[in-house]
Design an enzyme around this catalytic site. Structure first.
Site, PDB file in Angstrom:
ATOM      1  N   GLU A  61       0.817  -1.062  -0.162  1.00  0.00           N
ATOM      2  CA  GLU A  61      -0.095  -0.081  -0.185  1.00  0.00           C
ATOM      3  C   GLU A  61       0.847   1.401  -0.021  1.00  0.00           C
ATOM      4  O   GLU A  61       1.735   1.236   0.661  1.00  0.00           O
ATOM      5  CB  GLU A  61      -0.953   0.037   1.279  1.00  0.00           C
ATOM      6  CG  GLU A  61      -1.789   1.088   1.298  1.00  0.00           C
ATOM      7  CD  GLU A  61      -2.860   1.057   2.481  1.00  0.00           C
ATOM      8  OE1 GLU A  61      -3.112   0.030   2.850  1.00  0.00           O
ATOM      9  OE2 GLU A  61      -3.509   2.218   2.936  1.00  0.00           O
ATOM     10  N   LYS A  92      -7.366  -0.383  11.763  1.00  0.00           N
ATOM     11  CA  LYS A  92      -6.727  -0.859  10.392  1.00  0.00           C
ATOM     12  C   LYS A  92      -5.499  -0.058  10.329  1.00  0.00           C
ATOM     13  O   LYS A  92      -4.292  -0.586   9.600  1.00  0.00           O
ATOM     14  CB  LYS A  92      -7.743  -0.747   9.341  1.00  0.00           C
ATOM     15  CG  LYS A  92      -7.187  -1.462   7.917  1.00  0.00           C
ATOM     16  CD  LYS A  92      -6.720  -0.610   7.092  1.00  0.00           C
ATOM     17  CE  LYS A  92      -6.143  -1.221   5.868  1.00  0.00           C
ATOM     18  NZ  LYS A  92      -5.263  -0.507   4.994  1.00  0.00           N
ATOM     19  N   ASP A 101       4.172 -14.091  12.368  1.00  0.00           N
ATOM     20  CA  ASP A 101       2.703 -14.524  11.967  1.00  0.00           C
ATOM     21  C   ASP A 101       1.764 -13.313  12.204  1.00  0.00           C
ATOM     22  O   ASP A 101       1.339 -13.025  13.448  1.00  0.00           O
ATOM     23  CB  ASP A 101       2.175 -15.712  12.748  1.00  0.00           C
ATOM     24  CG  ASP A 101       0.885 -16.125  12.508  1.00  0.00           C
ATOM     25  OD1 ASP A 101       0.373 -15.394  11.845  1.00  0.00           O
ATOM     26  OD2 ASP A 101       0.705 -17.167  13.151  1.00  0.00           O
ATOM     27  N   HIS A 119      -1.746   9.894  -1.716  1.00  0.00           N
ATOM     28  CA  HIS A 119      -2.204   8.789  -2.290  1.00  0.00           C
ATOM     29  C   HIS A 119      -2.064   9.029  -3.973  1.00  0.00           C
ATOM     30  O   HIS A 119      -1.742   8.053  -4.708  1.00  0.00           O
ATOM     31  CB  HIS A 119      -3.441   7.985  -1.769  1.00  0.00           C
ATOM     32  CG  HIS A 119      -3.352   7.382  -0.833  1.00  0.00           C
ATOM     33  ND1 HIS A 119      -4.443   6.057  -0.375  1.00  0.00           N
ATOM     34  CD2 HIS A 119      -2.524   7.026   0.087  1.00  0.00           C
ATOM     35  CE1 HIS A 119      -4.300   5.781   0.763  1.00  0.00           C
ATOM     36  NE2 HIS A 119      -3.007   6.026   1.121  1.00  0.00           N
TER      37      HIS A 119
HETATM   38  C1  MEV Z   1      -5.580   3.413   5.130  1.00  0.00           C
HETATM   39  O1  MEV Z   1      -4.964   2.085   4.818  1.00  0.00           O
HETATM   40  C2  MEV Z   1      -5.659   3.370   6.851  1.00  0.00           C
HETATM   41  C3  MEV Z   1      -6.538   4.875   7.187  1.00  0.00           C
HETATM   42  O2  MEV Z   1      -7.947   4.784   6.562  1.00  0.00           O
HETATM   43  C4  MEV Z   1      -6.420   4.753   8.536  1.00  0.00           C
HETATM   44  C5  MEV Z   1      -7.551   5.425   9.219  1.00  0.00           C
HETATM   45  O3  MEV Z   1      -8.376   6.103   8.663  1.00  0.00           O
HETATM   46  O4  MEV Z   1      -7.131   6.129  10.593  1.00  0.00           O
HETATM   47  C6  MEV Z   1      -5.705   6.073   6.570  1.00  0.00           C
END
Ligand code: MEV
Length: 423
Positions: free
Chosen positions: A80, A265, A281, A378
């Site tokens: 990513e 995430k 792992d 991005h």
């Molecule tokens: C993207 O992979 C992760 C984010 O969406 C995490 C977040 O929203 O805090 C940028």
């Protein structure tokens, strides 16, 4: 070793490797492995089944990290965009106030033994606890090497768990696994104790397996960011405003599981990338992280506060189940080189680094989200991919990508038109 490498991102990959090799004191063999990315098919076949090939990830280095007073270069394997950049950015902010401080609770894993059909579970619980010492001895007989290294089973816990199929008796072995991830060690112990648990409970033992809710193996990290470091040029927000928005972003995650999932995430973007780079792992770490996040209703694994000096005080706490010995880490030559770059002496030290990276990743992501948003970063990388896919010659990729971003038209058809114009 200085983890701050001015203009690192502007170097060619080979120049980056040489800068990292110099600083981390990598051997020629490790450099060679990094250049030739080598897990040969035969070794791959020893790791998994029905192997027909191997799959490569980009391996990047997050710079600027100072953790517990030592500078660290952080290997991250991830597909990513913006993840390595965001971690490095946040680590640079944290560096100004000394970097990250970590605390790890110790490398203790839990193995579970499930007994069903126990007619008097409360009394069976006492019977097991009365024999704890013998059960611990039996567990430790399974792994004399671990005991020799100062680890081993330390405690037996017994729980009566209400389930949709009635009460079950669940025995926990708490095992200090030292520098291993510990899965094999604790599973072997659990299997060895099963007949004794059947004898004591007169029930039927079925599952004997570790728990990935490794809440006896918690890693924590903190850092402090002065408001001045948070000022946003792109949006003209003051540092204090960005700080307060970050605290609000955390509060949003604390109040709403839909947001908490994405918040976490972001944390796992960093942690999984280091886990992948070191062949740890990541599924175990993921499972543990989310189960821990759900212990009182699903919430964020980090927290953000304003301290007495008006600084942003950032904290993370989560289970980190990783090893520096055993497991697959040593099987992959590139993972081995990644471990050489990290230069850690124990699994606890490695767990502290994972926690610091998770916190940096989250802080970097939130800082961007509450100010300019993440699409700007991005999009510039995405635009390069689009330009390349559209067939832009190498010397024009950057220029065409910049034009696509400037026009807010990061699309293949526009890239093709630009290629025609420029060539
Ligand atoms: C993207 O992979 C992760 C984010 O969406 C995490 C977040 O929203 O805090 C940028």
């Amino acid at each position: 070793m200085d983890s701050r490498i001015e203009g690192f991102y502007k170097l060619e990959p080979r120049e980056r490797l040489s800068a990292v090799a110099d600083r981390a004191g990598l051997s020629a063999a490790a450099v060679d492995q990094l250049q030739n990315t080598g897990l040969d098919l035969e070794s791959a076949s020893d790791v998994s089944e029905n192997v027909i090939g191997t799959l490569e990830y980009p391996l990047g280095i997050a710079t600027n990290f100072r953790i517990d007073g030592s500078d660290r270069l952080i290997p991250m394997a991830i597909e990513e965009t913006s993840v390595v950049a965001a971690a490095s950015y946040a680590a640079r902010m944290a560096r100004e106030t000394g970097g990250f401080e970590t605390h790890v609770s110790g490398p203790k894993m839990i193995a579970q033994i499930q007994a069903t059909g126990v007619s008097a579970p409360e009394s069976a619980k006492v019977k097991i606890l009365r024999e704890s010492d013998d059960l611990i001895d039996l567990a430790n007989e399974q792994d004399p090497v671990l005991v020799e290294h100062g680890g081993g089973c330390e405690e037996i816990e017994v729980r009566v768990v209400e389930t949709p199929r009635g009460a079950m008796l669940v025995v926990h072995l708490i095992v200090d696994v030292r520098d291993a991830m510990g899965g094999n060690a604790v599973n072997t112990m659990a299997e060895a104790l099963a007949p004794e648990i059947e004898r004591l409970t007169r029930g039927d033992v079925s599952l004997r397996i570790l728990s990935n809710l490794a809440d006896r193996r918690l890693a924590r990290a903190t850092c402090t960011i002065p408001p001045a470091a948070l000022e946003s040029d792109e949006t003209s927000l003051s540092g204090a405003a960005v700080r307060d928005r970050i605290v609000d972003a955390w509060a949003f995650a604390a109040g709403d599981p839909y947001r908490a999932a994405t918040h976490n995430k972001g944390i796992m973007n960093g942690i999984d990338a280091v886990a992948t780079a070191t062949f740890n792992d990541w599924r175990a770490i993921e499972a543990g992280a989310h189960a821990y996040a759900a212990r009182d209703g699903y919430g964020p694994l980090t927290s953000y506060e304003v301290d007495a000096d008006e600084n942003l005080a950032c904290t993370i706490e989560l289970p980190i189940q990783v090893g520096t010995v055993g497991g697959a880490t040593r099987l992959h030559p590139v993972a081995q080189a990644a471990m050489d770059i990290l230069d850690v002496e124990s699994a606890d030290e490695l767990a502290g680094i994972f926690a610091a990276v998770g916190l940096a990743q989250n802080l970097g992501g939130l800082r961007a989200l509450v100010s300019e948003g993440i699409q700007a970063g991005h999009m510039s990388l995405h635009a390069k991919n689009i330009a390349t896919q559209a067939g832009a010659p190498e010397h024009l990729v950057d220029e065409i990508a910049a034009q696509l971003v400037a026009e807010e038209a990061v699309r293949q058809d526009r890239a093709e038109e630009l290629i025609d114009e420029y060539t």
